[in-house]
Every structure is written in C-alpha cells, then in structure tokens.
Enzyme design. Structure first.
Site, PDB file in Angstrom:
ATOM      1  N   LYS A 289     154.581  33.704  15.682  1.00  0.00           N
ATOM      2  CA  LYS A 289     155.621  32.884  15.076  1.00  0.00           C
ATOM      3  C   LYS A 289     155.002  31.585  14.566  1.00  0.00           C
ATOM      4  O   LYS A 289     154.228  30.939  15.263  1.00  0.00           O
ATOM      5  CB  LYS A 289     156.717  32.585  16.111  1.00  0.00           C
ATOM      6  CG  LYS A 289     158.026  32.111  15.525  1.00  0.00           C
ATOM      7  CD  LYS A 289     159.116  32.079  16.598  1.00  0.00           C
ATOM      8  CE  LYS A 289     160.451  31.684  15.998  1.00  0.00           C
ATOM      9  NZ  LYS A 289     161.536  31.658  17.009  1.00  0.00           N
ATOM     10  N   GLU A 375     174.310  37.751  26.440  1.00  0.00           N
ATOM     11  CA  GLU A 375     175.474  36.941  26.800  1.00  0.00           C
ATOM     12  C   GLU A 375     176.429  37.671  27.736  1.00  0.00           C
ATOM     13  O   GLU A 375     177.043  37.049  28.612  1.00  0.00           O
ATOM     14  CB  GLU A 375     176.219  36.508  25.531  1.00  0.00           C
ATOM     15  CG  GLU A 375     175.473  35.491  24.692  1.00  0.00           C
ATOM     16  CD  GLU A 375     174.458  36.103  23.752  1.00  0.00           C
ATOM     17  OE1 GLU A 375     173.736  35.343  23.070  1.00  0.00           O
ATOM     18  OE2 GLU A 375     174.377  37.356  23.688  1.00  0.00           O
ATOM     19  N   ARG A 403     180.371  37.187  22.287  1.00  0.00           N
ATOM     20  CA  ARG A 403     179.751  38.471  22.621  1.00  0.00           C
ATOM     21  C   ARG A 403     180.030  38.884  24.062  1.00  0.00           C
ATOM     22  O   ARG A 403     179.817  40.040  24.424  1.00  0.00           O
ATOM     23  CB  ARG A 403     178.245  38.380  22.377  1.00  0.00           C
ATOM     24  CG  ARG A 403     177.892  38.134  20.905  1.00  0.00           C
ATOM     25  CD  ARG A 403     176.458  37.635  20.749  1.00  0.00           C
ATOM     26  NE  ARG A 403     175.477  38.647  21.061  1.00  0.00           N
ATOM     27  CZ  ARG A 403     174.807  39.365  20.171  1.00  0.00           C
ATOM     28  NH1 ARG A 403     175.037  39.181  18.882  1.00  0.00           N
ATOM     29  NH2 ARG A 403     173.920  40.244  20.532  1.00  0.00           N
TER      30      ARG A 403
END
Length: 642
Positions: A289, A375, A403
């Site tokens: 990344k 979640e 969610r």
C-alpha cells in the site's frame, strides 16, 4: 500544466482498448506514469491515495488482459480506483475527485460503464461478481454480452463473513469467475485475526523460503542469456509450491502468492488464468500500500486518506482549528473512564484511529479490541462482553453500523444488554458521498424498544454523553456525533452524567420554538439571530435525547408557541417523526399548533463538502429562517440566502 507529470505513453491511452498491443516494457512505463498521475491528482484534491498506488500494476494488467467493459472488474470498497478511472476515459476529470459535480471517490455505476458495481463499504465484490457470472449463464444483458467477472478484494475485506459466504456459494456453483486477493497486509489499520496470519504463513511458508534461497544461488550460476528465463521459471514454481488449502477447500483453484508489482509475471498469470480457467479461480497477489511514493509508504496508514498535500514532501495542507475533533473528544473521555473503571472496554471494526479507540488501545491494549472488518461480529461480541459483566463501548461509523442491524435487534436490544454504541460520522460527511453518509441511524435505532439515544450539540455535550452512556447499566445506548471539529465551546474539566431523557432550553423567546437534536443547533442560533432582526425572537431548545423524548419540555414548547420546528441531521422516520407522534397522541394539533420538521431529504446526496451537502439538504440557517417565516405566513422570504 507545469506541475503535472510528463506522461507521453499515458497521454495515448483514451480507453483500455489502447493498451492491448503494449509490450511488457511499455506496460511498466505506463504503470510508472499512471502512478505519477495519481499522486499529482490526489495532491490537488485529497482523497484515498495509498490503496490506489498499491494496485497500479494490477490495474494496468487487468485492463491489458481482460476485455473491459464487457468483462466486469468489480473493485471491493472502491477507494483504490483512481488509477482505474484514469485508464477508463476519465482522466480529464480526475482533478474533480470528490468535489461537488465531480468524479466520485468510489466506483459508481452511473458514472461509467467501466464501473459495473458501486461500492463504498467492504466485502461485497465476490457476491456481486458471482451475480454477474450467473446472469451471464442465464442470458442477462445481451448488449453488450456479459463476459467474465473479476472481483478485486483486499485481505482486510476478505476477513468479513460476507466474502466467505460468497466464496462458499461460488465454489458450489463451479462457474468460471475470478477473485484477485490483493494482500497488502493492511486494510485501513493493520489487519488483525487468523485470516491475516494465514495469508502471512502462505507467503512465508518454509518450503518456499528454502526454494527461493536455493533458486537464487542456482540462477546466479547460469550464463546471462538463461538467467531471465530461469527467474521466470522460479516465479512459476513459487506459485505451485505454496498451497492455498483453505481456498481450494471452498472450491477455488488457487494461484499464488505472486508479486503484484511485477507486471510481467502478473500479466502472465492473469493471461494464463483467463485463457484456461473453467471454474472459480483465486489469484493471491502481494502488494504494498502506498507503493512508489515514499511519504505514503512511510505513513502509519500508508496514505489511506489524505488532505491536499505537497507532492515533494507529502505534507498535507490542513486548516488549523482551535476546536477539538469530536472523535478525539470521545477517545479522551473513553480513556479517562477506563482509568477509573477496569470494566470499561472498547470494540471497533478496523477503524481504531478513525473512531478514537486508538487512544485507549495505546494505554489499555488488553481491553481494546479491533475485530477487523466485521461489524456484525463487533456488535454481538460487544453483547457478549456486556452479558459477561463488562462495560463495552462499540465504536463504529454510522454508515458501517448499518451492517450489524440484525445483531443490534436480536443480540442487544431484545436482551436489553448495556452495549454503548459510539456512532461516529453521523450526518452528512462530505467528499465520500452517499455510501458514507450517516443518515439513517436515528431512524433504524429509534424504533427499537428500550434504546437510549443521544446526540450532542457540541463537543462539551459529547463529553457529558459519553459519561452518561458509561453510567447506563440496564439498557443499550447510543451517542451519535459528526465528523470533524467541534464548535469551539469551552470544555469542562470533567464530564457529568445527564438526566436521562431531559433536554435543555438554550434561549427563551416567543411565538416560535426551534427544537434541535445534534449539531444543527449552531445553525439554529444563526437563524435565531436573523429572525431577531426581523422582530421575531424564537425559543431555542436542545433536545439532547431522541429516546426517551423529553415529553414535558416538548409539550410545553408546543403549548406556549404558535410554531414548533424540529431539526435533525437524519432521515425521515427519526427525531421529528417521534416528536410528531408525541404531539398527535396528546392532541396538540387540535389547538392549531403549526409544526414543521426539518430533516435530510428522501434522496441520496452526492459527494461535496459538508457545507454544500447541508445546503442541498436544506438544513442551513437560511433554510431554518425561511421555514419559520413560511410557518408564520410571512411572505417576505426572498432574502433567505442573503
């Protein structure tokens, strides 16, 4: 422009079709130019940087090998797609990213045929790709005919249960589709959990390490003309040596892990898979990344999200503020409570710094849990902690809490477990647009029996509400607060516990009462000043609680004023609806009260600055003034936005 990179090859690419005949060396050059253009664009707009830089070579390789848009590339989350947008005919608008009227920071179906599936949340890509695959099998969308579906999903997003539900179904159906597992060892925060460890073990498996060491020595003994071919053979053997047992048990052919920045190898593997796959294939690539931009590579979050920045230094251009951010206020109060009470614990889902939980993690790591992008699990895990006698603070963004709604109902509310939900990013959040707007929590929590719901009007009120949530031991509670800096009020040294279900009168007036829930109170103050100049001095009230309502205060406001207006940073079905129900049940409307409710409109509002979004929503001081004048029947409203 002189501050833009020189990109002679990228300048020739109007669409992926222009990439088909490029050589490997040209693909490398294109990747370098694409990376430079991405950095340049984001330096001017701000946005998600690190994720896109990590998939530059993958983006080039995918569009080079696959026939897009006939073949559907479905990017999980979608925050890594700036390079993809540049290659798919949107380069001329790339410096409008996340601005009002400009390009979305995520994939968006209405924006381009190259964005086959919109996303802003994680872990949806494999399900969507499987849906496209089966639509192809059943003859959907004949023009253009559906081709292959390719899901690109990160290792962090792969930790969510939905991804495995989709893989299990895809393995059962056995249809040709592709999943690219982009393993950068980091979602937003460093990845956590057994899956991340499993992927690390695959990459560091001892047989591969031994083979790599031996192969390196053997290659060096070959004549120069043969060394390149031997290196390619070594890479191919690497993909065969390291197993992907878990994925294969789910019914996928596994290839990897491979270097996601070696475009020659990457393109070769993708072409082989494209040409020969008959069923579901998972290609496991290793990327970095922030690749290719030192400030991003060296940042703790690898440049996940950034404001506008200086391209040379990477230093972000942020406006100074004298007011603390709501997130930091919560994090400090939470940590202070943890000092006083060893039952306090914190739970977040891959957003420790974004929610302020990182402060507590530094001091009390054993009582702070980052469960990854999960979640649903976060909510039920918190319920279990509460049932076990702990005092859990479950800190999630409003848009992500959606969610876990079934778990909120089934595991928390029905059992009346004292889970304390700290709902960050409530209301309209700006450049991330509709996928990240915290518009619905008031409506979807407000209909649950026994829930205590609070919304602070400023950062000092947030302090009091976090302390209040800590004190609630017999019911679930929620505190919802916006993104960004506070109002700039004086902060108390220590918070105090509020009386449950009691609001406050901020300013006394007559004829008109403005009842605000949340941080629109500042706009209500401005509206009151404008109205006072017209000879109308309204009463201002801060509801503090949506549930339970301060019935006594609300009924008194309705009784003593001609007009009652409610304001909230939520959708229909929230605070105003609850107030209207209270007034109706008590027959208040029979007396001629003029009641108006101001809330977010019944539409998805596109990305813009928060101020622009609230202006579009009609929740500014000028809008409040206009609403009051209309309710009073005063015609002179033409200067409402003066």
């Amino acid at each position: 422009m002189s501050d833009r990179p020189v990109t002679p090859l990228l300048d020739r690419i109007a669409s992926p079709a222009d990439m088909k005949g490029l050589s490997v060396s040209e693909l490398r050059q294109l990747a370098d130019e694409l990376r430079a253009e991405t950095i340049s664009a984001v330096s001017q707009t701000g946005g998600h940087l690190g994720a896109g830089l990590g998939v530059v070579e993958l983006t080039v390789a995918l569009h080079h090998i696959f026939d897009t848009p006939r073949d559907r590339i479905i990017w999980d989350v979608g925050h890594q797609v700036y390079p993809h947008k540049i290659l798919t005919g949107r380069r001329d608008r790339i410096r409008t990213l996340r601005q009002k009227g400009g390009l979305s920071g995520f994939t968006k179906r209405s924006e381009s045929p190259y964005d086959p599936f919109g996303a802003g949340h994680s872990s949806t890509s494999i399900s969507a790709a499987l849906g496209y695959t089966m639509a192809r099998e059943m003859g959907g969308t004949p023009d253009p005919a559906l081709g292959d579906a390719v899901a690109v999903i990160g290792d962090g997003a792969m930790s969510a249960g939905m991804a495995f539900e989709a893989m299990n179904n895809a393995g059962h159906l056995k249809r040709r589709m592709f999943v690219i597992l982009n393993d950068n060892d980091m979602s937003i925060a460093p990845p956590v959990g057994a899956l991340s460890n499993y992927l690390t073990r695959l990459y560091e498996a001892e047989p591969f390490q031994e083979f790599k060491a031996a192969a390196k020595g053997a290659v060096s003994l070959l004549p120069p003309p043969f060394q390149e071919g031997a290196r390619r053979a070594k890479e191919i053997l690497k993909t065969m040596t390291v197993g992907g047992t878990m994925f294969e048990e789910l019914g996928f052919s596994y290839v990897g892990p491979i270097d996601g920045h070696d475009i020659e190898h990457l393109a070769g593997v993708l072409r082989a898979a494209h040409d020969h796959a008959t069923g579901p294939v998972l290609i496991h690539i290793i990327t970095k990344k922030g690749k290719g931009y030192a400030p991003a590579e060296n940042a703790n979050d690898r440049g996940h999200a950034t404001a506008k920045f200086d391209m040379i230094t990477g230093k972000q251009h942020k406006s100074p503020s004298n007011a603390p951010a709501y997130t930091k206020v919560f994090g400090k109060v939470l940590t202070d409570l943890a000092v006083q009470d060893d039952k306090v614990c914190a739970i977040t889902a891959a957003m420790p710094d974004g929610t302020g939980v990182g402060m507590m993690a530094e001091r009390y790591p054993s009582r702070t849990f980052d469960v990854g992008i999960a979640e649903q699990h976060a909510v039920t895990f918190s319920a279990g902690l509460a049932a076990g006698g702990m005092k859990p603070f479950c800190a999630l963004y409003s848009t992500f809490l959606q969610r876990g709604y079934d778990q909120i109902v089934h595991d928390v509310a029905i059992q009346r477990l004292p889970v304390r939900f700290m709902i960050d990013r409530a209301g309209l959040v700006g450049q991330d647009g509709a996928t990240h707007a915290g518009s619905y929590d008031l409506a979807y929590l407000g209909n649950l029996p026994g829930f205590i719901i609070m919304a602070p009007s400023d950062e000092a009120e947030l302090m009091h509400m976090v302390a209040t949530a800590h004190a609630i031991d017999d019911a679930p509670s929620a505190v919802r607060y916006p993104r960004g800096e506070g109002v700039g009020v004086d902060m108390p040294e220590v918070p105090h516990v509020l009386e449950i279900g009691k609001g406050r009168i901020v300013a006394e007036g007559s004829r008109v009462a403005i009842l605000s829930l949340g941080t629109r109170l500042e706009e209500a103050r401005k509206a009151a000043e404008r109205l006072t100049q017209r000879g109308i001095t309204p009463t201002l009230a801060d509801a503090r609680f949506m549930k339970p309502l301060d019935e006594e205060m609300i009924l008194a406001l309705a009784r003593d004023h001609e007009v009652l207006i409610t304001i909230e940073e939520g959708a229909v079905g929230g605070f105003g609806s609850h107030v209207a129900q209270l007034l109706a049940q008590n027959g208040v409307f029979d007396g001629g009260l003029k009641f108006r409710s101001m809330f977010l409109p019944d539409t998805f509002i596109d990305h813009a600055s928060p101020a622009q979004m609230y202006e579009e929503a009609g929740l500014t001081a000028a809008d409040i003034e206009t609403k009051v004048l209309e309710a009073l029947g005063i015609a002179e409203i033409g200067a409402k936005r003066a």
